[in-house]
Every structure is written in C-alpha cells, then in structure tokens.
Design an enzyme around this catalytic site. Structure first.
Site, short mmCIF file in Angstrom:
data_model
loop_
_atom_site.label_atom_id
_atom_site.label_comp_id
_atom_site.label_asym_id
_atom_site.label_seq_id
_atom_site.Cartn_x
_atom_site.Cartn_y
_atom_site.Cartn_z
CB CYS A 6 48.80 16.14 29.47
SG CYS A 6 47.24 17.11 29.42
CG HIS A 51 50.19 19.16 33.01
ND1 HIS A 51 50.99 18.88 31.85
CD2 HIS A 51 49.02 19.32 32.59
CE1 HIS A 51 50.31 18.84 30.90
NE2 HIS A 51 48.86 19.02 31.44
CD GLU A 85 54.45 18.50 32.54
OE1 GLU A 85 53.71 19.07 31.42
OE2 GLU A 85 53.94 17.72 33.27
#
Length: 186
Positions: A34, A123, A125
């Site tokens: 990001c 993302h 994660e």
C-alpha cells in the site's frame, strides 16, 4: 497519510531516501504494501497521483504475464480478491519496473523494480480483525460510507471473513516466495 504529505509528515522524506539507498545503492530486498508500494515508486523516480475512484472494499486484481512468471507469485492464482482501501495510485512506474498485477481501475496493483524490490497496492496482510480495526479510523470509515454506503461496513466484514482462507493462503505464499527468492538471489 499520503505519499506526498512530506510537509505534514517529514518522516516520509527520510523514508523515501532510505528506500532509495536500500534498493538502488546497496541493492537489498524490499517488499512494500500500500503506502510502501507508493513510497517505492516515488523513491525510485516514479510518480503517484489520486486514484479516481478510490479502491475501497474487496476487489479483484489480475496478474499480468510478468506477474504469472514472477517468483513472488509462484502458486498464487492469476485472479485474486484483495482488500483495498486507497485513494492514491502509482501513475508512472520507476525505471526498470515491471507491472505484475492490475485491476480494472488501477493499472499498477503490483510491480517489481530490478531483481530485489516488489510492491503491492493491495493488502495481503489481512487478519480476522483488519476491517474492524480500520473502520475505527474516522477518515477510513467516512470514506467507506461515502463510496460504498451506510451498510458497507457489515458487508465488507462478512466478505472478508468469507475470503479469509484465500487471503491467508496468498499472504503466506507471497511472503514465503519473497523470502526464498531473495535468499537465493541476493
């Protein structure tokens, strides 16, 4: 914060300098997610701009032919759903960059610069409580409601929980692939 908020957040200037030295001068591995994706682009001579419309929610990205062949995406599906929550995009990639993934509204979802630096706009994660935690940030929540409506938070929570096994699988594969790629190539 946005990648160009150096006046408001002076640490961003230091971060870009550190990334440039790390990747370009001492040639060490880098993986940005990001804001880290945007910082890599800007640090190495690329350009970021506003994402219009913002990408917020769980959206699909697609690996390019370069992404399919890239070791960081080994054993990851060509099309994948990912959590997105950004209003900035990489508009111009740095020199020696290859676009690894795109979406219908964001051309540079993932890129590799040289042989040791990768980054993703989306993302990977994501954890069970990511959507809940991010929704507590007033700016994030108001942007979510503005673009996706009043009921969007609950819909996003449910969709994230449904896709959590895929999110976890992709994250594990990408992080493992990054580790083994840089271990044997640096």
């Amino acid at each position: 914060m946005d990648v160009w908020d150096d006046a408001k957040y002076p640490c961003l200037t230091d971060e870009k300098d550190a990334i440039r030295i790390w990747v370009k001068e001492i040639k060490r591995p880098y993986l940005g997610i990001c804001l880290g994706h945007q910082l890599l682009a800007e640090a190495l001579g690329g350009k970021c701009g506003l994402q219009s419309p913002p990408e917020i929610g769980i959206l699909e990205i697609e690996l390019t032919k370069y992404g399919i062949a890239d070791p960081i995406f080994k054993d990851v599906r060509k099309n994948q759903f990912c959590l997105q929550w950004h209003s900035v995009q990489v508009e111009e990639v740095p020199e020696n960059a290859v676009i690894l993934a795109s979406s219908s509204v964001c051309r540079v979802q993932a890129m590799r610069v040289g042989n040791l630096a990768w980054s993703m706009q989306y993302h990977v994660e994501v954890e069970q409580d990511t959507v809940e935690n991010w929704s507590k940030i007033p700016e994030y929540y108001s942007t979510l409601k503005k673009y996706l409506g009043d009921e969007s938070l609950e819909i996003l929570r449910q969709r994230a929980l449904e896709l959590m096994p895929d999110f976890n699988y992709n994250c594990k594969k990408i992080f493992e692939n990054f580790y083994y790629t840089v271990k044997y190539n640096s």
